[in-house]
Write a protein that holds these residues in place. Structure first.
Motif, short mmCIF file in Angstrom:
data_model
loop_
_atom_site.label_atom_id
_atom_site.label_comp_id
_atom_site.label_asym_id
_atom_site.label_seq_id
_atom_site.Cartn_x
_atom_site.Cartn_y
_atom_site.Cartn_z
N SER A 108 -1.54 -9.16 -7.79
CA SER A 108 -2.92 -8.74 -7.97
C SER A 108 -3.54 -8.16 -6.69
O SER A 108 -4.18 -7.10 -6.73
CB SER A 108 -3.77 -9.92 -8.45
N TYR A 109 -3.33 -8.83 -5.57
CA TYR A 109 -3.93 -8.36 -4.31
C TYR A 109 -3.26 -7.07 -3.81
O TYR A 109 -3.83 -6.39 -2.95
CB TYR A 109 -3.84 -9.44 -3.24
N ASN A 110 -2.08 -6.77 -4.35
CA ASN A 110 -1.37 -5.56 -3.93
C ASN A 110 -1.35 -4.47 -5.00
O ASN A 110 -0.70 -3.45 -4.82
CB ASN A 110 0.07 -5.91 -3.53
N ARG A 111 -2.05 -4.69 -6.10
CA ARG A 111 -1.92 -3.76 -7.22
C ARG A 111 -2.40 -2.35 -6.88
O ARG A 111 -1.90 -1.38 -7.45
CB ARG A 111 -2.64 -4.30 -8.46
N LYS A 112 -3.33 -2.23 -5.95
CA LYS A 112 -3.84 -0.89 -5.61
C LYS A 112 -2.90 -0.13 -4.68
O LYS A 112 -3.06 1.08 -4.51
CB LYS A 112 -5.23 -1.01 -4.97
N VAL A 113 -1.94 -0.82 -4.06
CA VAL A 113 -0.93 -0.10 -3.28
C VAL A 113 0.34 0.06 -4.10
O VAL A 113 1.17 0.92 -3.79
CB VAL A 113 -0.62 -0.79 -1.94
N ILE A 114 0.49 -0.74 -5.15
CA ILE A 114 1.63 -0.56 -6.06
C ILE A 114 1.36 0.64 -6.97
O ILE A 114 2.20 1.53 -7.11
CB ILE A 114 1.87 -1.83 -6.90
N ILE A 115 0.17 0.66 -7.57
CA ILE A 115 -0.23 1.79 -8.42
C ILE A 115 -1.64 2.19 -8.02
O ILE A 115 -2.63 1.66 -8.56
CB ILE A 115 -0.19 1.42 -9.92
N PRO A 116 -1.78 3.10 -7.06
CA PRO A 116 -3.12 3.52 -6.61
C PRO A 116 -3.76 4.45 -7.63
O PRO A 116 -3.09 5.02 -8.49
CB PRO A 116 -2.83 4.25 -5.31
N GLY A 197 1.27 -0.19 3.12
CA GLY A 197 1.62 -0.74 1.81
C GLY A 197 2.06 0.35 0.86
O GLY A 197 3.05 0.23 0.14
N ASN A 198 1.31 1.46 0.84
CA ASN A 198 1.68 2.61 0.01
C ASN A 198 3.00 3.22 0.47
O ASN A 198 3.83 3.64 -0.35
CB ASN A 198 0.57 3.67 0.04
N LEU A 199 3.19 3.29 1.77
CA LEU A 199 4.43 3.83 2.34
C LEU A 199 5.64 3.05 1.83
O LEU A 199 6.65 3.64 1.42
CB LEU A 199 4.37 3.77 3.87
#
Length: 275
Positions: A108-116, A197-199
């Protein structure tokens, strides 16, 4: 399926994963037709008893009959447990529940870098998770480990590449973080960590694209030409994905070209020196 009545799950409509599984709850009959609602459509009456910040971090299940709310893994266990009680019972066993909550928070805390997603028109409520440095660093470390393993396995298939080891692939997977940071030193910590994170998600996408190559190679020998073609197509696709994410993050476009430069330098070192 037994339907959970008079309850609504609040989801992030900009998150494809959230859309998928909440839609599945409706289609399978676990929730009724009005059983889900976008987070940004929370009304004033609901805001009186919903923890707005917590609901952005952990998907919320609102019980309209008694105005109570369950969050995160507890809300999912409630929905699934209505149709499959055994799953809810297992999920509530303390050690299992602890691990499930940690896994849920990790995603959940990483969902915006997993699927931005691109920024939309400003709304009063944004379903964006709180920036959590701990979970972001764990995600980056996890991505480095997966990338290291896949690169090591692929190096044995690719022609003209010297025999590899985990140390070399670990250095290559993590080195891009240090290299790219050099071009972001003037940015704030949150921007830098979000980019990193996106990288690493881009690297994970590359691993996902290379996995079929590894699977096929278990059953038949892949020719050098096919292996090289597959690898270069993968590089092209993740390069385009990197460009897309740079645009979403509104970061300098040159970061995509420094990313390419890093991999050219790394390849040169691999071909000419023993790492």
């Amino acid at each position: 399926m037994k339907t959970l009545q008079n309850q609504t799950i609040l989801y992030d409509e900009d998150c494809p994963l959230c859309q998928a599984y909440t839609s599945a709850f409706i289609k399978t009959g676990m929730l009724d037709e009005n059983g889900r609602k976008p987070y940004n459509q929370i009304c004033e009456k609901e805001a009186e008893f919903i923890n707005i910040e917590k609901a952005a971090n952990e998907i919320a299940l609102v019980d309209h009959s008694n105005k109570t709310v369950l969050y995160g893994i507890d809300s999912l266990l409630k929905i699934i447990g209505t149709s499959f009680p055994i799953i809810e019972k297992i999920g509530k066993i303390p050690p299992v529940n602890y691990l499930l909550k940690k896994l849920y928070s990790f995603i959940s805390y990483n969902r915006k870098v997993i699927i931005p997603n691109s920024k939309k028109v400003e709304t009063k409520l944004k379903c964006e998770p709180t920036f959590n440095l701990k979970y972001r660093i764990l995600y980056i470390l996890f991505s480095i480990c997966i990338t290291t393993i896949v690169l090591f396995k692929c190096s044995a298939i690719l022609p003209y590449i010297p025999k590899s080891n985990y140390t070399r692939e670990l250095a290559m997977a993590s080195g891009q973080i240090v290299f790219q940071y050099c071009f972001l030193f003037n940015k704030d910590l949150k921007t830098i960590i979000n980019y990193l994170g996106n990288l690493m998600t881009v690297s994970l996408y590359g691993c996902l694209l290379l996995t079929p190559l590894l699977v096929i190679n278990q059953f038949t020998d892949i020719t050098a030409r096919v292996a090289l073609a597959w690898f270069f197509v993968t590089v092209l696709l993740i390069f385009l994905e990197h460009i897309r994410r740079i645009e979403i993050l509104k970061l300098p476009k040159y970061l995509s070209f420094t990313w390419v430069l890093y991999h050219i330098i790394a390849l040169y070192l691999i071909l000419n020196f023993t790492l």
